[in-house]
Design an enzyme around this catalytic site. Structure first.
Site, PDB file in Angstrom:
ATOM      1  N   HIS A 139     -16.806 105.651  91.504  1.00 22.95           N
ATOM      2  CA  HIS A 139     -15.630 105.077  90.968  1.00 22.95           C
ATOM      3  C   HIS A 139     -14.330 105.242  92.084  1.00 22.95           C
ATOM      4  O   HIS A 139     -14.392 106.381  92.509  1.00 22.95           O
ATOM      5  CB  HIS A 139     -15.056 105.589  89.643  1.00 22.95           C
ATOM      6  CG  HIS A 139     -15.643 105.160  88.237  1.00 22.95           C
ATOM      7  ND1 HIS A 139     -14.979 104.273  87.330  1.00 22.95           N
ATOM      8  CD2 HIS A 139     -16.864 104.836  87.948  1.00 22.95           C
ATOM      9  CE1 HIS A 139     -15.691 103.703  86.606  1.00 22.95           C
ATOM     10  NE2 HIS A 139     -17.005 104.318  86.728  1.00 22.95           N
TER      11      HIS A 139
ATOM     12  N   TYR B 142      -5.668 105.010  81.810  1.00 23.90           N
ATOM     13  CA  TYR B 142      -4.601 105.701  80.986  1.00 23.90           C
ATOM     14  C   TYR B 142      -3.543 105.083  80.383  1.00 23.90           C
ATOM     15  O   TYR B 142      -2.705 104.422  81.392  1.00 23.90           O
ATOM     16  CB  TYR B 142      -3.880 106.931  82.027  1.00 23.90           C
ATOM     17  CG  TYR B 142      -4.892 107.687  82.514  1.00 23.90           C
ATOM     18  CD1 TYR B 142      -5.228 109.024  82.223  1.00 23.90           C
ATOM     19  CD2 TYR B 142      -5.478 107.482  84.143  1.00 23.90           C
ATOM     20  CE1 TYR B 142      -6.211 109.723  82.963  1.00 23.90           C
ATOM     21  CE2 TYR B 142      -6.268 108.245  84.863  1.00 23.90           C
ATOM     22  CZ  TYR B 142      -6.742 109.265  84.048  1.00 23.90           C
ATOM     23  OH  TYR B 142      -7.547 110.174  84.877  1.00 23.90           O
TER      24      TYR B 142
ATOM     25  N   TYR C 203      -6.588 113.794  93.129  1.00 23.84           N
ATOM     26  CA  TYR C 203      -7.318 113.318  92.128  1.00 23.84           C
ATOM     27  C   TYR C 203      -8.852 113.320  92.478  1.00 23.84           C
ATOM     28  O   TYR C 203      -9.752 113.676  91.612  1.00 23.84           O
ATOM     29  CB  TYR C 203      -6.882 111.820  91.948  1.00 23.84           C
ATOM     30  CG  TYR C 203      -7.252 111.208  90.527  1.00 23.84           C
ATOM     31  CD1 TYR C 203      -7.123 111.600  89.325  1.00 23.84           C
ATOM     32  CD2 TYR C 203      -7.985 110.009  90.640  1.00 23.84           C
ATOM     33  CE1 TYR C 203      -7.512 111.174  87.931  1.00 23.84           C
ATOM     34  CE2 TYR C 203      -8.363 109.222  89.314  1.00 23.84           C
ATOM     35  CZ  TYR C 203      -8.323 110.028  88.193  1.00 23.84           C
ATOM     36  OH  TYR C 203      -8.370 109.341  87.068  1.00 23.84           O
TER      37      TYR C 203
ATOM     38  N   LYS D  78     -10.910 118.030  86.025  1.00 27.19           N
ATOM     39  CA  LYS D  78     -11.238 118.997  86.682  1.00 27.19           C
ATOM     40  C   LYS D  78     -11.856 120.038  86.512  1.00 27.19           C
ATOM     41  O   LYS D  78     -12.477 120.814  87.375  1.00 27.19           O
ATOM     42  CB  LYS D  78      -9.659 119.632  87.333  1.00 27.19           C
ATOM     43  CG  LYS D  78      -8.631 118.581  87.786  1.00 27.19           C
ATOM     44  CD  LYS D  78      -9.483 118.087  89.281  1.00 27.19           C
ATOM     45  CE  LYS D  78      -8.331 116.874  89.932  1.00 27.19           C
ATOM     46  NZ  LYS D  78      -9.122 116.525  91.126  1.00 27.19           N
TER      47      LYS D  78
ATOM     48  N   PRO E 155      -8.126 118.827  80.214  1.00 29.23           N
ATOM     49  CA  PRO E 155      -9.122 117.492  80.593  1.00 29.23           C
ATOM     50  C   PRO E 155      -8.367 116.500  81.414  1.00 29.23           C
ATOM     51  O   PRO E 155      -9.033 115.713  82.026  1.00 29.23           O
ATOM     52  CB  PRO E 155      -9.810 116.933  79.190  1.00 29.23           C
ATOM     53  CG  PRO E 155      -9.096 117.454  77.955  1.00 29.23           C
ATOM     54  CD  PRO E 155      -8.155 118.554  78.549  1.00 29.23           C
TER      55      PRO E 155
END
Ligand code: APR
Length: 433
Positions: free
Chosen positions: A111, A244, A430, A340, A336
């Site tokens: 991704h 998100y 990220y 990570k 969450p």
């Protein structure tokens, strides 16, 4: 009391039933001096067969360092427990380098973009292009199954249904981990595992962290006062990337897992009960919060797991006490947000393995002594990123100035899509570069 010593090769380790049977029939003729106690020895006792424990076990095994993994749960349980699923670029590379990535290379899905939705707008961040790295989506339980298979096929010992109940002697080089051999008999056997080092990889609710005297550790905790309803649904992902959605009613998220299963999150109150979130309420909220201009393309279906999580983070300092080293969730947990937890756990295992290998192979204890000092800055950097992201995607910030927070969130998202420097920093954090 006379204690009998066994090497693990003598003990059937597949299942506790077989193990107890073997002990009962072949090794221990009834209780030893009135007590059902077995002793054994290894170089490194690894407590917990999660990602941290198994990665560590495989790296030590590769170097010929003797280790035994003791695990509270059954094999079937650890191989099917659905948890995280996003593996960072750096961790993927590390697993590849060590020949531990066959399953994720075959079945994992790379991704490279994620999407934020806010006030009817979409903000797509091509973090892969920006950072030159990608995530691989591969459910944690698949990785655990792959690692277990590799470790045991190479002769590694994992003792399932063996909860560690006591750890002692870590401060004076006489570490002993005591486990209970769980089976159906009335008087369970106890196993005492003597070792040079204990690797506490037993998660947040394990024994390792709490075996350190409180005078020797500090625990830093952040409670965000936010709940997430974590859901697994038997549906393909409606949107092919992580989404998100920032909504007045609260955050909603979609994380792809497998072609058949998708994880969703819905912000809720921390004390909410799962029963307060029946399927129709879940899908109604997801559809509303993820909509763009009232429209959405959400595929609905059966919900196969729902759990309310408290958004909180905890870091234990130092990550070491004598010959006990904490790795993964045993040392720190992280919300969450940003996915990570598993990545930090594997990175701890990597550093701890390197330190133990230097100790055994080069007689150099420097890396072991510096383990905690090496890991903590990284742990805090990741905590900082997760905290930043948590504030980005939730409207709750402890104040009542909702409208002000809303505008701050919009400003952050606009910067994320409008400023290369800002977006690069996000992308690097990220993917874990
Ligand atoms: N004795 C033996 N095993 C134990 C004990 C005990 N007393 N207590 C806990 N365990 C086992 C648990 O059953 C579990 O299998 O330790 C293992 C810890 O594994 P994880 O919780 O997966 O922890 P870790 O390897 O650090 O990986 C962290 O897992 O919590 C998720 O999302 C989190 O992705 C992160 C990752």
């Amino acid at each position: 009391m006379a204690k009998r010593y066994f090497h693990y090769d003598e003990i059937a380790s597949e299942q506790s039933a077989g193990y107890t049977k073997a002990l009962g029939e072949e090794f221990v003729p009834g209780p030893v001096d009135g007590e059902d106690l077995i002793r054994s020895r290894t170089q490194v006792a690894i407590v917990g067969a999660g990602p941290a424990g198994l990665v560590l076990a495989l790296l030590l095994q590769h170097e010929g360092i003797d280790c035994v993994v003791v695990e509270r749960q059954t094999q079937a349980y650890v191989e099917t427990r659905a948890r995280a699923g996003f593996i960072e670029h750096r961790v993927v590379e590390f697993l590849r380098q060590h020949g531990l990535s066959e399953g994720l290379d075959l079945r994992g899905v790379p991704h490279t973009t994620c999407e934020f939705r806010h006030g009817g707008s979409q903000y797509i961040v091509p973090y892969g292009d920006l950072s030159g790295g990608a995530h691989v989506v591969y459910p944690q339980q698949f990785l655990v199954r792959d690692l277990l298979e590799l470790f045991t096929s190479r002769g590694g010992k994992v003792l399932f249904s063996h909860p560690a109940v006591k750890m002692e002697g870590m401060e004076d080089n006489r570490a002993v981990v005591t486990c209970v051999v769980q089976d159906s008999s009335d008087s369970p056997l106890q196993l005492e595992l003597e070792c040079d080092f204990v690797a506490g990889c037993d998660g947040f609710h394990g024994l390792s962290r709490t075996s350190i005297p409180s005078t020797h550790v500090m625990t830093f905790t952040k409670q965000y006062g936010i709940g997430w309803l974590a859901l697994l649904a038997e549906v393909p992902s409606s949107m092919k990337r992580i989404v998100y959605a920032l909504h007045d009613s609260g955050f909603a998220g979609q994380m792809p897992r497998t072609p058949q299963v998708t994880r969703f999150y819905l912000e809720c109150l921390p004390g909410d009960l799962e029963s307060e979130w029946p399927d129709d309420r879940v899908w109604r909220e997801l559809r509303k919060r993820m909509a763009i201009d009232g429209e959405n393309d959400l595929i609905t279906g059966p919900i196969i797991e729902r759990r309310v999580l408290d958004m909180r983070s905890v870091v234990t300092e130092p990550m070491q006490y004598g010959n006990l080293f904490l790795a993964g969730d045993a040392a720190h947990i992280i919300t969450p947000v940003g996915a990570k937890g598993m990545n930090l756990a594997i990175a701890d295992a990597e550093v701890l393995a390197r330190a133990l290998i230097a100790h055994y192979r080069k007689r150099d204890g420097t890396l072991l002594r510096e383990y905690s000092k090496t890991r903590l800055p990284h742990v805090w950097r990741v905590q900082e990123f997760s905290d930043w992201m948590l504030r980005l995607i939730h409207s709750t910030d402890g104040s009542n100035e909702q409208a002000f927070s809303e505008r701050l969130r919009r400003a952050r998202l606009e910067r994320l899509c409008g400023s290369n420097a800002y977006a690069n920093l996000f992308a690097e954090s990220y993917v874990g570069r």
